[in-house]
Design a protein around this motif. Structure first.
Motif, PDB file in Angstrom:
ATOM      1  N   PRO A 122      33.542  17.794  15.713  1.00 19.78           N
ATOM      2  CA  PRO A 122      34.794  17.768  16.490  1.00 19.78           C
ATOM      3  C   PRO A 122      36.039  17.889  15.624  1.00 19.78           C
ATOM      4  CG  PRO A 122      33.289  16.064  17.266  1.00 19.78           C
ATOM      5  CD  PRO A 122      32.677  16.633  16.027  1.00 19.78           C
ATOM      6  N   ASP A 123      36.056  17.224  14.460  1.00 18.98           N
ATOM      7  CA  ASP A 123      37.253  17.309  13.631  1.00 18.98           C
ATOM      8  C   ASP A 123      37.502  18.728  13.150  1.00 18.98           C
ATOM      9  OD1 ASP A 123      34.931  17.079  12.076  1.00 18.98           O
ATOM     10  OD2 ASP A 123      36.028  16.332  10.345  1.00 18.98           O
ATOM     11  N   VAL A 124      36.413  19.511  13.025  1.00 20.17           N
ATOM     12  CA  VAL A 124      36.541  20.892  12.569  1.00 20.17           C
ATOM     13  C   VAL A 124      37.096  21.781  13.684  1.00 20.17           C
ATOM     14  CG1 VAL A 124      35.295  22.930  11.754  1.00 20.17           C
ATOM     15  CG2 VAL A 124      34.729  20.676  10.834  1.00 20.17           C
ATOM     16  N   PHE A 125      36.467  21.723  14.890  1.00 20.44           N
ATOM     17  CA  PHE A 125      36.933  22.652  15.933  1.00 20.44           C
ATOM     18  C   PHE A 125      38.263  22.210  16.543  1.00 20.44           C
ATOM     19  CE2 PHE A 125      33.880  20.124  18.651  1.00 20.44           C
ATOM     20  CZ  PHE A 125      34.747  19.702  19.647  1.00 20.44           C
ATOM     21  N   ILE A 126      38.556  20.930  16.529  1.00 19.33           N
ATOM     22  CA  ILE A 126      39.857  20.480  17.040  1.00 19.33           C
ATOM     23  C   ILE A 126      40.969  20.898  16.075  1.00 19.33           C
ATOM     24  CG2 ILE A 126      41.286  18.449  17.501  1.00 19.33           C
ATOM     25  CD1 ILE A 126      38.751  17.156  18.709  1.00 19.33           C
ATOM     26  N   ALA A 127      40.717  20.749  14.781  1.00 20.58           N
ATOM     27  CA  ALA A 127      41.714  21.197  13.792  1.00 20.58           C
ATOM     28  C   ALA A 127      41.942  22.700  13.895  1.00 20.58           C
ATOM     29  CB  ALA A 127      41.257  20.822  12.387  1.00 20.58           C
ATOM     30  N   ALA A 128      40.854  23.447  14.130  1.00 15.58           N
ATOM     31  CA  ALA A 128      40.977  24.901  14.281  1.00 15.58           C
ATOM     32  C   ALA A 128      41.772  25.243  15.537  1.00 15.58           C
ATOM     33  CB  ALA A 128      39.593  25.534  14.337  1.00 15.58           C
ATOM     34  N   ALA A 129      41.515  24.525  16.627  1.00 16.78           N
ATOM     35  CA  ALA A 129      42.243  24.774  17.876  1.00 16.78           C
ATOM     36  C   ALA A 129      43.731  24.489  17.697  1.00 16.78           C
ATOM     37  CB  ALA A 129      41.660  23.912  18.992  1.00 16.78           C
ATOM     38  N   GLU A 130      44.053  23.456  16.931  1.00  8.80           N
ATOM     39  CA  GLU A 130      45.459  23.155  16.658  1.00  8.80           C
ATOM     40  C   GLU A 130      46.082  24.257  15.811  1.00  8.80           C
ATOM     41  OE1 GLU A 130      45.589  18.272  16.724  1.00  8.80           O
ATOM     42  OE2 GLU A 130      45.077  19.301  14.853  1.00  8.80           O
ATOM     43  N   PRO A 136      36.726  26.264   8.980  1.00  5.95           N
ATOM     44  CA  PRO A 136      35.661  26.400   9.976  1.00  5.95           C
ATOM     45  C   PRO A 136      34.809  27.629   9.719  1.00  5.95           C
ATOM     46  CG  PRO A 136      37.790  27.025  10.897  1.00  5.95           C
ATOM     47  CD  PRO A 136      38.062  26.438   9.551  1.00  5.95           C
ATOM     48  N   ALA A 137      33.528  27.538  10.076  1.00  3.42           N
ATOM     49  CA  ALA A 137      32.608  28.664   9.881  1.00  3.42           C
ATOM     50  C   ALA A 137      32.603  29.568  11.110  1.00  3.42           C
ATOM     51  CB  ALA A 137      31.211  28.134   9.580  1.00  3.42           C
ATOM     52  N   PHE A 138      33.731  29.676  11.761  1.00  3.92           N
ATOM     53  CA  PHE A 138      33.846  30.535  12.947  1.00  3.92           C
ATOM     54  C   PHE A 138      35.273  31.070  12.987  1.00  3.92           C
ATOM     55  CE2 PHE A 138      34.490  26.084  14.030  1.00  3.92           C
ATOM     56  CZ  PHE A 138      35.738  26.090  14.627  1.00  3.92           C
ATOM     57  N   ASP A 139      35.464  32.131  13.732  1.00  2.00           N
ATOM     58  CA  ASP A 139      36.801  32.705  13.802  1.00  2.00           C
ATOM     59  C   ASP A 139      37.477  32.338  15.123  1.00  2.00           C
ATOM     60  OD1 ASP A 139      35.597  34.337  15.687  1.00  2.00           O
ATOM     61  OD2 ASP A 139      35.456  36.059  14.345  1.00  2.00           O
ATOM     62  N   GLN A 140      38.718  32.745  15.242  1.00  4.12           N
ATOM     63  CA  GLN A 140      39.514  32.418  16.421  1.00  4.12           C
ATOM     64  C   GLN A 140      38.899  33.005  17.688  1.00  4.12           C
ATOM     65  OE1 GLN A 140      43.644  33.296  15.927  1.00  4.12           O
ATOM     66  NE2 GLN A 140      44.115  33.175  18.112  1.00  4.12           N
ATOM     67  N   LYS A 141      38.347  34.212  17.556  1.00  6.30           N
ATOM     68  CA  LYS A 141      37.760  34.877  18.712  1.00  6.30           C
ATOM     69  C   LYS A 141      36.599  34.075  19.284  1.00  6.30           C
ATOM     70  CE  LYS A 141      35.731  39.323  20.113  1.00  6.30           C
ATOM     71  NZ  LYS A 141      35.316  40.678  19.646  1.00  6.30           N
ATOM     72  N   LEU A 142      35.764  33.528  18.414  1.00  7.10           N
ATOM     73  CA  LEU A 142      34.609  32.758  18.868  1.00  7.10           C
ATOM     74  C   LEU A 142      35.052  31.472  19.561  1.00  7.10           C
ATOM     75  CD1 LEU A 142      31.489  32.683  18.869  1.00  7.10           C
ATOM     76  CD2 LEU A 142      31.623  31.396  16.725  1.00  7.10           C
ATOM     77  N   LEU A 143      36.055  30.816  19.014  1.00  9.90           N
ATOM     78  CA  LEU A 143      36.554  29.589  19.631  1.00  9.90           C
ATOM     79  C   LEU A 143      37.205  29.880  20.974  1.00  9.90           C
ATOM     80  CD1 LEU A 143      37.073  26.564  19.475  1.00  9.90           C
ATOM     81  CD2 LEU A 143      39.175  27.045  18.209  1.00  9.90           C
ATOM     82  N   ARG A 144      37.981  30.960  21.040  1.00 10.67           N
ATOM     83  CA  ARG A 144      38.632  31.325  22.296  1.00 10.67           C
ATOM     84  C   ARG A 144      37.581  31.640  23.366  1.00 10.67           C
ATOM     85  NH1 ARG A 144      43.795  32.722  23.220  1.00 10.67           N
ATOM     86  NH2 ARG A 144      44.232  32.952  20.983  1.00 10.67           N
ATOM     87  N   LYS A 145      36.520  32.322  22.963  1.00 11.26           N
ATOM     88  CA  LYS A 145      35.428  32.665  23.886  1.00 11.26           C
ATOM     89  C   LYS A 145      34.742  31.388  24.407  1.00 11.26           C
ATOM     90  CE  LYS A 145      31.242  35.593  24.092  1.00 11.26           C
ATOM     91  NZ  LYS A 145      30.200  34.582  24.334  1.00 11.26           N
ATOM     92  N   ALA A 146      34.532  30.426  23.503  1.00 11.03           N
ATOM     93  CA  ALA A 146      33.886  29.175  23.908  1.00 11.03           C
ATOM     94  C   ALA A 146      34.739  28.412  24.917  1.00 11.03           C
ATOM     95  CB  ALA A 146      33.624  28.319  22.679  1.00 11.03           C
TER      96      ALA A 146
END
Length: 397
Positions: free
Chosen positions: A188-196, A138-148
């Motif tokens: 979705p497949d990118v951010f869902i895989a990252a969330a997992e 993913p072109a984003f880090d854990q912090k950005l996903l957690r913030k979203a």
């Protein structure tokens, strides 16, 4: 593009000449030739082709190796595969190419036929390679996903599931979307895989479920009763506390369990089998539906039918797309349907985009379909309008 740039990759001079003549009869003006895969790659690096006609049997680099190479290097997007070998091999190679991201316009047995070649070319979509075709991370880090997640920046769209006989919408599948200011729409497949991967999937799932339940309530207030299909990560199933939260959210919303169908796909991560089956069995006992999603893919296979307490089976597009043109694929589909019917499972065909495929699917015994031929994923407002219209039509009939 009405007149694509063609590259014929064929080692037999006579077959190469014949293919070129057929294309010229079809008014194709820009035609190049290569006698093997290695020469084809050299030509493509100088100038990309719009469509490649590829023979499987060639010296140096055969057609199978060439297909893998052009997909990996993004040298061409649309291909037509030809061979004098048996249709089963052709179908298998076509499946491989599609899995690599190539648009397979057709797989043709030799000798080539002008009408079938024309039909293949008519299927070409004017698309460009996606910018993230090769990107795995993913072109984003854990912090950005957690913030979203904490700021609830995710939304849902809904894709209807329709009955081909009545035209009625019997369910809608909730599909997650994330529009990030710097990144744009994140797949979705990118951010869902990252969330997992980062242990955020349960948090994200509960957020999305709350949104879906609120929307379901709004539809019920309008007098529209429709079942909601909602995806669960296989990683969540072994978390007892999370599964209890899931049921509690539905109870709080006042939604009857039978109006929710949880979709799950068995993957290589489906490791805690006993706990997963316990969770799914408890959902069934509580009245929820369970669907096996993406059936027909590598990890979603017949073994699931004997161990997952499902009520529905969703057939992946790999089983349904192009079934009207592939006899072997139809045979697999028919056998799958027969087995599912014997097990008492309701079948849904996913990824239906062509009328010819839909007719074959219907003749095989499936009435419920999901795909662009019927409905694309819709915003909540657009889906509300479609559901209200469907409800009114059924009431009138």
């Amino acid at each position: 593009m009405q007149n694509p740039k063609m590259l014929i990759v064929e080692d037999c001079p006579a077959q190469q000449l014949f293919a070129g003549q057929l294309l010229k009869q079809l008014k194709i003006q820009h035609i190049s030739y290569a006698s093997d895969g290695e020469l084809a790659l050299e030509l493509l690096k100088q100038q990309r082709a719009d469509v490649m006609l590829i023979d499987l049997e060639m010296p140096q680099m055969n057609g199978v190796e060439l297909l893998r190479s052009i997909a990996k290097q993004q040298l061409c997007q649309a291909v037509i595969i030809t061979s004098a070998k048996d249709p089963l091999l052709l179908n298998a190679v076509a499946t491989m190419a599609e899995a690599d991201g190539l648009q397979v316009l057709g797989s043709l047995a030799k000798p080539l036929n002008k009408e079938l070649l024309s039909l293949c070319l008519s299927r070409r979509k004017a698309e460009v390679w996606p910018a993230d075709f090769e990107r795995k991370a993913p072109a984003f880090d854990q912090k950005l996903l957690r913030k979203a997640i904490s700021e609830q920046l995710f939304s849902l769209c809904y894709q209807p599931i329709a009955d081909m006989n009545s035209g009625q919408i019997i369910a809608v599948e909730a599909l997650a979307r994330w529009s990030q200011p710097e990144l744009g729409m994140v797949r979705p497949d990118v951010f869902i895989a990252a969330a997992e991967q980062w242990g955020l999937i349960n948090e994200l799932t509960l957020l999305l479920l709350e949104q879906a339940l609120q929307q379901l309530q709004q539809w019920h207030d309008l007098g529209v009763v429709v079942q909601l299909s909602f995806n669960l990560s296989p990683l969540s199933l072994s978390d007892v506390a999370f599964m209890q939260q899931l049921q509690h959210k539905v109870q709080q919303a006042g939604i009857k369990p039978e109006l929710i169908c949880f979709e799950v796909t068995e993957t290589q991560d489906f490791t805690q089998l006993s706990a997963a089956i316990e969770a799914l069995a408890n959902l069934r006992l509580a009245g929820f539906g369970i669907a096996i999603d993406d059936y027909g893919t590598g990890f979603a296979n017949a073994q699931q039918l004997s161990r997952i307490p499902a009520t529905r089976l969703k057939l992946d597009r790999s089983l349904t797309d192009g079934v009207s043109e592939r006899p072997q694929q139809r045979l697999v589909l028919e056998n799958t349907i027969q087995l599912a019917h014997k097990l008492g499972l309701t079948l849904i065909a996913e990824g239906v985009e062509k009328l010819a495929d839909a007719m074959v699917i219907k003749r095989c015994g499936i009435n419920l379909v999901q795909g662009y031929l019927y409905h694309k994923p819709l915003t909540a407002n657009d889906c509300t309008a479609v559901l209200c219209n469907s409800s009114e039509q059924q009431a009138a009939s």
